[in-house]
Design a protein around this motif. Sequence first.
Motif, PDB file in Angstrom:
ATOM      1  N   LEU A 105       0.855  -1.160   0.089  1.00 50.17           N
ATOM      2  CA  LEU A 105      -0.332  -0.167   0.015  1.00 50.17           C
ATOM      3  C   LEU A 105       0.917   1.180   0.132  1.00 50.17           C
ATOM      4  O   LEU A 105       2.132   1.306   0.650  1.00 50.17           O
ATOM      5  N   GLY A 115      -1.346   7.689   1.071  1.00 54.18           N
ATOM      6  CA  GLY A 115      -3.286   8.125   0.430  1.00 54.18           C
ATOM      7  C   GLY A 115      -4.182   6.901  -0.192  1.00 54.18           C
ATOM      8  O   GLY A 115      -4.770   7.257  -0.718  1.00 54.18           O
ATOM      9  N   GLU A 116      -3.664   6.055  -0.126  1.00 48.41           N
ATOM     10  CA  GLU A 116      -4.468   4.888  -0.335  1.00 48.41           C
ATOM     11  C   GLU A 116      -5.288   4.482   0.208  1.00 48.41           C
ATOM     12  O   GLU A 116      -5.017   4.609   1.446  1.00 48.41           O
ATOM     13  N   GLU A 117      -6.941   4.284  -0.543  1.00 50.21           N
ATOM     14  CA  GLU A 117      -7.949   3.677   0.786  1.00 50.21           C
ATOM     15  C   GLU A 117      -7.440   2.140   1.028  1.00 50.21           C
ATOM     16  O   GLU A 117      -7.165   1.541  -0.230  1.00 50.21           O
ATOM     17  N   CYS A 118      -8.022   2.088   1.454  1.00 49.31           N
ATOM     18  CA  CYS A 118      -8.126   0.397   2.123  1.00 49.31           C
ATOM     19  C   CYS A 118      -9.356   0.387   3.406  1.00 49.31           C
ATOM     20  O   CYS A 118      -9.796   1.133   3.586  1.00 49.31           O
ATOM     21  N   MET A 119      -9.762  -1.158   3.213  1.00 49.81           N
ATOM     22  CA  MET A 119     -10.585  -1.649   4.161  1.00 49.81           C
ATOM     23  C   MET A 119      -9.705  -2.369   5.422  1.00 49.81           C
ATOM     24  O   MET A 119      -8.822  -3.011   5.525  1.00 49.81           O
ATOM     25  N   GLN A 159     -13.693  -1.066   8.186  1.00 50.62           N
ATOM     26  CA  GLN A 159     -13.780   0.233   8.411  1.00 50.62           C
ATOM     27  C   GLN A 159     -12.618   1.342   7.177  1.00 50.62           C
ATOM     28  O   GLN A 159     -12.069   0.767   6.754  1.00 50.62           O
ATOM     29  N   GLN A 160     -13.355   1.783   6.414  1.00 56.69           N
ATOM     30  CA  GLN A 160     -13.000   2.309   5.467  1.00 56.69           C
ATOM     31  C   GLN A 160     -11.373   3.390   5.653  1.00 56.69           C
ATOM     32  O   GLN A 160     -11.715   4.114   6.252  1.00 56.69           O
ATOM     33  N   SER A 161     -10.470   3.077   5.314  1.00 52.33           N
ATOM     34  CA  SER A 161      -9.601   3.619   6.045  1.00 52.33           C
ATOM     35  C   SER A 161      -8.140   4.214   4.391  1.00 52.33           C
ATOM     36  O   SER A 161      -9.040   3.555   3.602  1.00 52.33           O
ATOM     37  N   VAL A 162      -7.844   5.332   5.289  1.00 53.78           N
ATOM     38  CA  VAL A 162      -6.280   5.930   4.692  1.00 53.78           C
ATOM     39  C   VAL A 162      -5.159   5.339   4.844  1.00 53.78           C
ATOM     40  O   VAL A 162      -4.895   5.756   5.905  1.00 53.78           O
ATOM     41  N   VAL A 163      -4.173   5.234   3.895  1.00 53.90           N
ATOM     42  CA  VAL A 163      -2.563   4.931   4.358  1.00 53.90           C
ATOM     43  C   VAL A 163      -2.043   6.159   4.771  1.00 53.90           C
ATOM     44  O   VAL A 163      -2.044   6.725   3.368  1.00 53.90           O
ATOM     45  N   ARG A 164      -2.000   6.026   5.773  1.00 55.75           N
ATOM     46  CA  ARG A 164      -1.131   7.537   5.957  1.00 55.75           C
ATOM     47  C   ARG A 164       0.267   7.676   6.305  1.00 55.75           C
ATOM     48  O   ARG A 164       1.239   8.547   6.324  1.00 55.75           O
TER      49      ARG A 164
END
Length: 95
Positions: free
Chosen positions: A59, A62-66, A81-86
């Motif tokens: 990942l 900024g990429e979205e993941c679950m 939960q929908q998440s965004v890689v920080r």
Amino acid sequence: RNTVPVALGACRIEFASTVEVPAVTAFLHPTHNIALVRYDPALLCGDSVRSATLSPTPLEVGEECMFVGLPRQDAALPVFQQSVVRETCVMEVGI
């Protein structure tokens, strides 16, 4: 703890509160409370259970993941939960 014990003990996975199969702990993170386990899907009847497919592509920030996990209060009900890689980091996992 900051170390993983050598002898992890017996591991079993329960499906739909009815079928229990033996498993092997493949990876246990020492600080993030996450484990990867292996089991033989041939021990389950039918085809209603599939193994998770892990992507070989890492990942990116900024990429979205679950996110899928268990809450602290009611561990019987998973959380999605929908998440965004920080942030990302390299971690060697000997699976």
